[in-house]
Design a protein around this motif. Sequence first.
Motif: not given
Length: 282
Positions: A210-223
Amino acid sequence: MHGSSDIVIVGGGVMGSATAFFLLSDPGFSGRVTVVEKDPTYRFASSALSASSIRQQFSTPLNIQLSLFGIGFLRDIGRHLALPGETLTIGLREPGYLIMATAEHEALLRRNVELQRAHGADTTVLSPADMKQRFPWIETDGVAAAGFGLTGEGSFDGPALMQAFRRKAASIGARYVHGEVVAVEKAGPRVAAVRLADGTRIACGAMVLAAGPSSGAVAALAPDRGTLHVVHDEIPGLLFAGTHEFHADAPTIASVQLGRRLFGRIEQRAGQWWLFDVRLAQ
């Protein structure tokens, strides 16, 4: 520093705090909830910068029903989110939305209003003369009709709502942690833990993004060896702007770097979006 939680919510704005509130308010849920927020001042959060409005004029039943639930919740905000001894207001106003259509799209607008009314929304269709009567300042040249929310549409104090959700969620057990997620650990298909910039590791049974516009960057951290999470502009005729999961071959996955702009070709195969001929911007 280490810890554990049944649910880790990344992002403590209105969406993250509301998720924590509704989870912990559910009698069927008995788990622990941790909310990770990188900026507790919320200076640049979407919750602080949005227009904070609500409307019922949608073209799908689900969206209409969600907004009807939303306006009911906002109208009775004190009962839902006020702490003991607190008088809670969020400045809710309901002047209505006016969604205008040309002759080409009038029939579609009328169908949408009919659908909204069938699901309980207090909307109506206004003619140009009706619009002029209600809003003498408005220019109606080229307008054939407009949908108007008689009630249930307007604006509110978004930061006040967000803070109310946060306070209430914390009061019923949500643990708020000041930190930035820099790594996501997985066990098979599920998230098993998140790591914060200060070294903290929080094991979890599930992660809510639920990180708003940062969600894409956080999702990219998941291997994930087979997919990339890409933030993109609208691709006309194919995808709305947003963050989407794309499949790609192993060399492409290995070559992409977090935060770098890339170019490529997309193709849909068996219901999945694939990236081909990918190159990084110089």
